[in-house]
Design a protein around this motif. Structure first.
Motif, PDB file in Angstrom:
ATOM      1  N   ASP A  81       0.827  -1.202   0.000  1.00 28.46           N
ATOM      2  CA  ASP A  81       0.000   0.000   0.000  1.00 28.46           C
ATOM      3  C   ASP A  81       0.869   1.262   0.000  1.00 28.46           C
ATOM      4  N   ALA A  82       0.556   2.208  -0.897  1.00 22.91           N
ATOM      5  CA  ALA A  82       1.322   3.455  -0.962  1.00 22.91           C
ATOM      6  C   ALA A  82       1.342   4.174   0.381  1.00 22.91           C
ATOM      7  N   ASN A  83       0.257   4.062   1.134  1.00 23.26           N
ATOM      8  CA  ASN A  83       0.180   4.716   2.435  1.00 23.26           C
ATOM      9  C   ASN A  83       1.140   4.123   3.445  1.00 23.26           C
ATOM     10  N   MET A  84       1.551   2.883   3.242  1.00 23.02           N
ATOM     11  CA  MET A  84       2.330   2.150   4.246  1.00 23.02           C
ATOM     12  C   MET A  84       3.702   1.743   3.726  1.00 23.02           C
ATOM     13  N   THR A  85       4.173   2.375   2.654  1.00 22.15           N
ATOM     14  CA  THR A  85       5.453   1.990   2.081  1.00 22.15           C
ATOM     15  C   THR A  85       6.398   3.183   2.040  1.00 22.15           C
ATOM     16  N   VAL A  86       7.588   2.956   1.534  1.00 23.54           N
ATOM     17  CA  VAL A  86       8.561   4.025   1.303  1.00 23.54           C
ATOM     18  C   VAL A  86       8.880   4.040  -0.185  1.00 23.54           C
ATOM     19  N   PHE A  87       8.702   5.190  -0.821  1.00 24.89           N
ATOM     20  CA  PHE A  87       9.060   5.338  -2.231  1.00 24.89           C
ATOM     21  C   PHE A  87      10.569   5.571  -2.336  1.00 24.89           C
ATOM     22  N   THR A  88      11.288   4.609  -2.898  1.00 24.00           N
ATOM     23  CA  THR A  88      12.736   4.743  -3.058  1.00 24.00           C
ATOM     24  C   THR A  88      13.076   4.944  -4.528  1.00 24.00           C
ATOM     25  N   ASN A 111       4.227  -5.314   4.390  1.00 26.65           N
ATOM     26  CA  ASN A 111       2.949  -5.878   4.815  1.00 26.65           C
ATOM     27  C   ASN A 111       2.942  -6.204   6.306  1.00 26.65           C
ATOM     28  N   TRP A 112       4.064  -6.688   6.793  1.00 22.15           N
ATOM     29  CA  TRP A 112       4.186  -7.010   8.222  1.00 22.15           C
ATOM     30  C   TRP A 112       3.962  -5.766   9.082  1.00 22.15           C
ATOM     31  N   VAL A 113       4.637  -4.676   8.740  1.00 25.13           N
ATOM     32  CA  VAL A 113       4.487  -3.449   9.516  1.00 25.13           C
ATOM     33  C   VAL A 113       3.068  -2.898   9.369  1.00 25.13           C
ATOM     34  N   ALA A 114       2.518  -2.958   8.163  1.00 26.32           N
ATOM     35  CA  ALA A 114       1.142  -2.485   7.958  1.00 26.32           C
ATOM     36  C   ALA A 114       0.166  -3.267   8.835  1.00 26.32           C
ATOM     37  N   GLY A 115       0.432  -4.552   8.992  1.00 23.68           N
ATOM     38  CA  GLY A 115      -0.416  -5.382   9.836  1.00 23.68           C
ATOM     39  C   GLY A 115      -0.350  -4.992  11.297  1.00 23.68           C
ATOM     40  N   TYR A 119      -4.861   2.198  14.117  1.00 27.07           N
ATOM     41  CA  TYR A 119      -4.339   3.148  13.144  1.00 27.07           C
ATOM     42  C   TYR A 119      -4.043   4.529  13.731  1.00 27.07           C
ATOM     43  N   SER A 120      -5.038   5.198  14.285  1.00 29.45           N
ATOM     44  CA  SER A 120      -4.826   6.574  14.749  1.00 29.45           C
ATOM     45  C   SER A 120      -3.812   6.647  15.880  1.00 29.45           C
ATOM     46  N   MET A 121      -3.675   5.577  16.644  1.00 29.83           N
ATOM     47  CA  MET A 121      -2.720   5.565  17.751  1.00 29.83           C
ATOM     48  C   MET A 121      -1.288   5.360  17.269  1.00 29.83           C
ATOM     49  N   VAL A 122      -1.118   4.574  16.197  1.00 31.11           N
ATOM     50  CA  VAL A 122       0.210   4.120  15.798  1.00 31.11           C
ATOM     51  C   VAL A 122       0.760   4.842  14.555  1.00 31.11           C
ATOM     52  N   ILE A 123      -0.124   5.400  13.736  1.00 32.56           N
ATOM     53  CA  ILE A 123       0.279   5.861  12.410  1.00 32.56           C
ATOM     54  C   ILE A 123       1.385   6.912  12.446  1.00 32.56           C
ATOM     55  N   GLU A 124       1.388   7.784  13.441  1.00 37.37           N
ATOM     56  CA  GLU A 124       2.391   8.856  13.457  1.00 37.37           C
ATOM     57  C   GLU A 124       3.801   8.312  13.679  1.00 37.37           C
ATOM     58  N   ASP A 125       3.938   7.209  14.409  1.00 34.73           N
ATOM     59  CA  ASP A 125       5.250   6.584  14.549  1.00 34.73           C
ATOM     60  C   ASP A 125       5.749   6.089  13.193  1.00 34.73           C
ATOM     61  N   MET A 126       4.841   5.480  12.430  1.00 40.85           N
ATOM     62  CA  MET A 126       5.220   5.022  11.096  1.00 40.85           C
ATOM     63  C   MET A 126       5.506   6.187  10.172  1.00 40.85           C
ATOM     64  N   ARG A 127       4.649   7.219  10.222  1.00 41.59           N
ATOM     65  CA  ARG A 127       4.784   8.363   9.327  1.00 41.59           C
ATOM     66  C   ARG A 127       6.103   9.110   9.559  1.00 41.59           C
ATOM     67  N   ALA A 128       6.557   9.154  10.782  1.00 36.76           N
ATOM     68  CA  ALA A 128       7.821   9.840  11.072  1.00 36.76           C
ATOM     69  C   ALA A 128       8.990   9.167  10.365  1.00 36.76           C
ATOM     70  N   VAL A 129       9.029   7.841  10.398  1.00 34.30           N
ATOM     71  CA  VAL A 129      10.108   7.110   9.732  1.00 34.30           C
ATOM     72  C   VAL A 129       9.963   7.220   8.212  1.00 34.30           C
ATOM     73  N   GLN A 130       8.738   7.103   7.734  1.00 31.53           N
ATOM     74  CA  GLN A 130       8.468   7.216   6.290  1.00 31.53           C
ATOM     75  C   GLN A 130       8.938   8.576   5.753  1.00 31.53           C
TER      76      GLN A 130
END
Length: 548
Positions: A377-384, A417-421, A427-438
C-alpha cells in the motif's frame, strides 16, 4: 436515482473488486514544479505478490519468437515475433524514460476476445522494450493488437516520456475478431489528469492529429454494434464502450475527483455532486491545477483516503475505534436485502506495488528517469528511487526471495505488509510513529537526489557506464536502507504498543526504567467518543456502583 443506479452496478462492482482496481495520477511538464512529466500507478489486486520486474536490453536473431502469457493469470496465450533490438526495462519505465501504467475499466463484456494473444500487461512490457517515445509506444501497442488480437477487457493506459503524456483507452472487438477500437489523447503540458478503472475519454477532436490519435473504425464499429447512432461530433468513447453506472462513479470516478479536489478547489466544488450521483455532467479529462505539483505532492496524493472531504472514511462507524481508512472487501454488502457500499479511495490495502515516475528532458535519459517505487500500500510503504538505467533488481525487490504464499524477512513486500499489519488495527494511535520514519526516509532520498545526480552527470560526460553503475548501486542501496529501517520500525512498534499500552519515547528512543524491569508507559485506552457510544449502547451495564 442512486438506488436505481445501484441495482445495475453489481456486475461491474464484482469486476472491480475481484479484478484490478488501480489508479493513475498524471502531471504535465509545465504543471510540475521542476519541469518533470510525472505519472503514478498502484497495482491493486488481492493476493498478488509485489516485486520489481526487469527486462534487460538484448539483441535477437531475425527469426526469434516470444511467448506471451497473460499478466493476471499466467495463462499461455501464444507467440509473437520478437524485435531485433529490445531495450532495458526496470519496473514500468525503460532506458529512454518511457513509462506505461494502466487501469482496467472492463467495458462491454461481449467485446472480449478469448482467442487474442496480447493481454494488457504484455502490451505494456513488450511496448516498453520496443519504444523510444510515448508516440512510438502507442504505435507499437496498437500494431500488436491489430496483428495478434487483444485478449483483455477495456483498458486505460497512461503512456508518457520526458516531453509528453497520453491517455489511451482500448477495448476489443469480440471473440475471434483481431484488433481493437481505441483512442489516445495527449494531456496538455500545463494540466493534470487521472483515471481509475473507468473510461474517461468522452468527446475528442478527430481533426487534431498532434494531440489525438484513434483507430479508423472507433465510431463506425460502435454504430455497427448498436452502441451509438448520433452525429460523429457527438461521439463519446466512454459512453459507447463503457457506460457509466454507480460503481464506475463512486468506486472509480470518485478517486479522480479526489485528486482534482486536492489541487483545484473550483473543480472539487463543481463536481462533488457528480461523484455523489446527483449530476450527470462528467468531469473533464484534464484540468489546470491551482499550483505546480512536485514528486512529493504526487506521492502524498497516492496515500489519499478522501480525508477532509465529504467522502472521508475515517470518521464513520466503519473506521472503528481508531479511525482506520480501510474497509474489508468486498466493496458492496447486503443488509436486510438492501445493497450498500464502502468507499474505494486511491490508497488501499491490497496494492502489490505502486510508483511515482519522474521523467525529465533536461537530463540524459540514464539520469532523468526515476521510478520512485514502493511495495504494498502506498500509504504504508517508502518510495525509493529506481533509476531507469538500472540493470540489476535490488535484492529485497526481487521475486527470488518469496512469493504470494511464502513469507521472507528478505522480501520488501512482506516486510511492508508485516508493519502495515501492526499499524492498521490501531491506526490513529500508531500511524504517526510510522509516518515519522516514512517521512524521514523519503525526505532524505529527495534531499540527496540533486547530489547523486550531479555526481552521475559528471561521470556521464566521460564514462556513461560508470554513471549507470553509480545509479544502479545507489538504487540498490536506497531499497535496502528502507527495508532495513522498516524492520527496525516493526520491532519498535511491537515493543512500544505491547499489550495495548504505550511505552514512553524520548529523542526517538524507548525510555528505559531507571531501575528494575518495568518499562515506563501510559495506558491511552479508547477515545472518549467511542466510550460514549459504548455507554449509549450498553446503558448502565458497566456503570460502577456503590455497594450497599
Amino acid at each position: 436515482m442512486i438506488k436505481k443506479m445501484m441495482t445495475t452496478a453489481l456486475m461491474l462492482t464484482a469486476f472491480v473488486v475481484n479484478g484490478w482496481a488501480c489508479t493513475n495520477l498524471i502531471v504535465g511538464k509545465k504543471a510540475s514544479a521542476d519541469g518533470s512529466v510525472i505519472v503514478s500507478y498502484s497495482a491493486d489486486s488481492y493476493g498478488m505478490f509485489g516485486f520489481l520486474c526487469h527486462y534487460p536490453a538484448a539483441t535477437h536473431p531475425a527469426d526469434a519468437m516470444r511467448d506471451i502469457y497473460d499478466w493476471d493469470s499466467g495463462k499461455y496465450l501464444g507467440k509473437i515475433k520478437e524485435a531485433k533490438q529490445t531495450y532495458n526495462v526496470i519496473g514500468n519505465m525503460n532506458e529512454f524514460q518511457v513509462t506505461i501504467a494502466e487501469t482496467t475499466f472492463g467495458g462491454r463484456p461481449e467485446l472480449v476476445d478469448p482467442t487474442g494473444v496480447m493481454d494488457y500487461g504484455s502490451l505494456i512490457y513488450v511496448a516498453l522494450q520496443r519504444s523510444r517515445s510515448a508516440k512510438e509506444a502507442i504505435k507499437t501497442m496498437t500494431s500488436l493488437v491489430k496483428e495478434y488480437g487483444y485478449y483483455s477487457g477495456g483498458e486505460s493506459f497512461t503512456i508518457a516520456d520526458p516531453n509528453e503524456v497520453w491517455i489511451m483507452e482500448m477495448v476489443g472487438k469480440g471473440s475471434g475478431v483481431k484488433g481493437a477500437v481505441w483512442v489516445a489523447v495527449r494531456i496538455p503540458d500545463d494540466c493534470i489528469a487521472a483515471h481509475a478503472n473507468h473510461s474517461r475519454i468522452h468527446k475528442f477532436d478527430m481533426n487534431d492529429k498532434d494531440n489525438c490519435l484513434y483507430s479508423p473504425d472507433v465510431i463506425s464499429f460502435a454504430r455497427e454494434k448498436g452502441y451509438f447512432s448520433g452525429s460523429n461530433k457527438d461521439f463519446s468513447f466512454a459512453d459507447a464502450y463503457c457506460p457509466l453506472d454507480f460503481s464506475g462513479l463512486r468506486a472509480c470516478e470518485a478517486r479522480v475527483w479526489s485528486y482534482y479536489n486536492m489541487f483545484s478547489e473550483s473543480t472539487g466544488k463543481a463536481y462533488l455532486s457528480y461523484i455523489q450521483g446527483e449530476s450527470k455532467k462528467p468531469m473533464p479529462l484534464y484540468i489546470k491545477p491551482d499550483r505546480k505539483l512536485s514528486v512529493r505532492d504526487v506521492q502524498h496524493a497516492m496515500r489519499d483516503h478522501y480525508e477532509g472531504t465529504p467522502l472521508d472514511i475515517t470518521k464513520d462507524m466503519g473506521a472503528g475505534v481508531f479511525e482506520a481508512p480501510y474497509r474489508l472487501s468486498p466493496l458492496t454488502f447486503k443488509v436486510d436485502g438492501e445493497t450498500y457500499f464502502n468507499e474505494r479511495p486511491i490508497s488501499t490495502q491490497q496494492s502489490a506495488f505502486s510508483f511515482v515516475a519522474q521523467m525529465r528532458s533536461n537530463l540524459p535519459d540514464a539520469i532523468g528517469g526515476v521510478l520512485w517505487f514502493g511495495l504494498d500500500d502506498a500509504n504504508m510503504t517508502v518510495f525509493t528511487p529506481v533509476y531507469c538505467n538500472t540493470d540489476r533488481v535490488p535484492d529485497s525487490y526481487s521475486q527470488d526471495k518469496a512469493d504470494c504464499v511464502t513469507f521472507s524477512w528478505d522480501s520488501a513486500f512482506w516486510i511492508y505488509n508485516w508493519v502495515a499489519g501492526i499499524v492498521r488495527p490501531r491506526y490513529s494511535m500508531v500511524i504517526e510513529d510510522m509516518r515519522a520514519v516514512q517521512n524521514e526516509l523519503e525526505d532524505t532520498y529527495a534531499y540527496a537526489q540533486e547530489g547523486i545526480e550531479s555526481a552521475a552527470l559528471k561521470l556521464f560526460q566521460n564514462n556513461p557506464a560508470e554513471a549507470k553503475q553509480l545509479l544502479t548501486d545507489y538504487t540498490s542501496m536506497c531499497a535496502q536502507t528502507a527495508v532495513d529501517r522498516w524492520k527496525k520500525l516493526g520491532e519498535f512498534l511491537i515493543v512500544r504498543y505491547n499489550d495495548g499500552a504505550r511505552k514512553l519515547v524520548k529523542d526517538g528512543k524507548l525510555v528505559r526504567p531507571a531501575t528494575g524491569n518495568v518499562a515506563p508507559l501510559e495506558r491511552p485506552g479508547y477515545p472518549e467518543e467511542f466510550l460514549k457510544e459504548v455507554v449509549k449502547a450498553t446503558g448502565d451495564r458497566y456503570k460502577v456502583k456503590d455497594l450497599k
